[in-house]
Design a protein around this motif. Structure first.
Motif, PDB file in Angstrom:
ATOM      1  N   ASN A  66     -22.028   8.432  23.735  1.00 13.07           N
ATOM      2  CA  ASN A  66     -21.268   9.693  23.868  1.00 13.07           C
ATOM      3  C   ASN A  66     -22.119  10.953  24.292  1.00 13.07           C
ATOM      4  N   ALA A  67     -21.479  11.439  25.444  1.00 17.31           N
ATOM      5  CA  ALA A  67     -22.311  12.522  26.035  1.00 17.31           C
ATOM      6  C   ALA A  67     -22.154  13.956  25.339  1.00 17.31           C
ATOM      7  N   GLU A 102     -21.415  18.054  24.633  1.00 21.68           N
ATOM      8  CA  GLU A 102     -20.684  19.111  25.418  1.00 21.68           C
ATOM      9  C   GLU A 102     -21.638  20.242  25.713  1.00 21.68           C
ATOM     10  N   ARG A 131     -26.470  18.080  27.159  1.00 19.49           N
ATOM     11  CA  ARG A 131     -26.066  16.996  28.036  1.00 19.49           C
ATOM     12  C   ARG A 131     -26.877  16.752  29.233  1.00 19.49           C
ATOM     13  N   HIS A 168     -29.316  14.418  27.855  1.00 20.01           N
ATOM     14  CA  HIS A 168     -28.871  13.132  27.575  1.00 20.01           C
ATOM     15  C   HIS A 168     -28.672  12.555  29.158  1.00 20.01           C
ATOM     16  N   ARG A 169     -28.411  13.104  29.921  1.00 21.12           N
ATOM     17  CA  ARG A 169     -28.548  12.633  31.256  1.00 21.12           C
ATOM     18  C   ARG A 169     -29.852  12.098  31.709  1.00 21.12           C
ATOM     19  N   TYR A 176     -28.172  11.459  38.685  1.00 21.49           N
ATOM     20  CA  TYR A 176     -27.617  11.610  37.659  1.00 21.49           C
ATOM     21  C   TYR A 176     -28.527  11.989  36.488  1.00 21.49           C
ATOM     22  N   ALA A 224     -20.666   4.552  30.124  1.00 13.53           N
ATOM     23  CA  ALA A 224     -21.094   5.983  29.888  1.00 13.53           C
ATOM     24  C   ALA A 224     -21.180   6.855  30.755  1.00 13.53           C
ATOM     25  N   HIS A 241     -18.026   7.315  32.817  1.00 13.02           N
ATOM     26  CA  HIS A 241     -17.080   8.341  31.998  1.00 13.02           C
ATOM     27  C   HIS A 241     -17.794   9.675  32.175  1.00 13.02           C
ATOM     28  N   ASP A 242     -19.036  10.033  32.131  1.00  7.52           N
ATOM     29  CA  ASP A 242     -19.521  11.513  32.174  1.00  7.52           C
ATOM     30  C   ASP A 242     -19.415  11.920  33.470  1.00  7.52           C
ATOM     31  N   LYS A 269     -15.969  12.967  34.056  1.00  4.01           N
ATOM     32  CA  LYS A 269     -15.793  14.324  33.457  1.00  4.01           C
ATOM     33  C   LYS A 269     -16.332  15.713  34.002  1.00  4.01           C
ATOM     34  N   HIS A 270     -17.645  15.354  34.417  1.00  2.00           N
ATOM     35  CA  HIS A 270     -18.388  16.210  35.108  1.00  2.00           C
ATOM     36  C   HIS A 270     -19.194  15.790  36.344  1.00  2.00           C
TER      37      HIS A 270
END
Length: 252
Positions: A44-45, A47, A52, A55-56, A103, A227, A230-231, A234-235
């Motif tokens: 899960n990324a 918020e 984030r 995480h990326r 990314y 993942a 999805h990220d 969203k972004h």
């Protein structure tokens, strides 16, 4: 129950990702029964924008590890068995690697300088991408594959690999404009990469080298690509990135 997570506290942030379990580059995945690995792999990324970004950085590198393995296997096959369909798929692999670069390096220069780069310095003052054991054989394999194929047949591969170099340079230009790498700052650029340094690179990016079955590897690969997809949905970074990853994932 989720896959084991390695959660070291570096700097002021947390990296909460499942450990990526990979064989050594020269080792094969272990054949197994279909879907023998049933443990959900949850990614899960965060918020928070800074979390984030970190995480990326890590998840994008996990994606790069997987693409490096794919490229190594594919280029090796092309050297032995030239095939136009595999050429196109391998070129797509280089496109996927370009997405991983964009990314993982999508943070601002400020976040890189204030958070990510200090994490690497703390881990090892000379920390370098040159220590990536899975990437090391790729330039040589690419040269041999292009020679085996000939210029015309290798054209898609040549184009994608050159675009990948441009993508890498663009990330470096944006995050470290004109600045020296950590390895250069350390004065260790002339020394050959050691096995200990390769192990340090794995350790930093939460990679464990061990015997891995095909099912487990594929499950983690699917989780990582999903993942990231999805990220990006969203972004978003660039519209074509998500499509590139979706196409790559469906053709594996």
């Amino acid at each position: 129950m989720s896959a084991p997570a390695c959660v070291p506290a570096w700097g002021h942030t947390w990296v909460d990702l499942p450990v990526l379990r990979l064989p050594m580059p020269e080792a094969e995945l272990i054949p197994c029964a279909d879907r023998c690995f049933q443990i959900p792999i949850v990614i899960n990324a965060p918020e928070d924008p800074v979390q984030r970004a970190v995480h990326r950085w890590f998840l994008g590198h996990h994606g790069a590890f997987l693409v490096w393995k794919f490229l190594s296997d594919s280029l090796d096959r092309l050297i032995r068995e030239p095939d136009s369909q595999l050429v196109r798929l391998t070129a797509l692999g280089y496109d996927a690697y370009s997405v991983m670069l964009a990314y993982s390096g999508s943070c601002s220069r400020e976040v890189y300088e204030d958070v990510i780069r200090p994490m690497m310095v703390t881990f090892d003052p000379a920390f370098s991408g040159r220590w990536a054991r899975d990437y090391e054989p790729l330039p040589g394999l690419l040269r041999r594959a292009r020679t085996a194929l000939g210029p015309a047949a290798a054209a898609p591969l040549s184009s994608a690999s050159k675009a990948n170099l441009v993508a890498h340079k663009e990330v470096m230009r944006r995050l470290v404009p004109g600045g020296p790498s950590l390895l250069r700052e350390s004065g260790r650029t002339s020394a050959p990469t050691t096995e200990a340094e390769r192990a340090r690179f794995d350790e930093f990016f939460l990679v464990s080298r061990e015997c891995v079955c095909v099912s487990r590897y594929q499950a983690h690969r699917t989780a990582i690509l999903s993942a990231i997809g999805h990220d990006l949905a969203k972004h978003p970074l660039s519209p074509e990135y998500g499509e590139t990853l979706r196409t790559f994932a469906t053709r594996l």
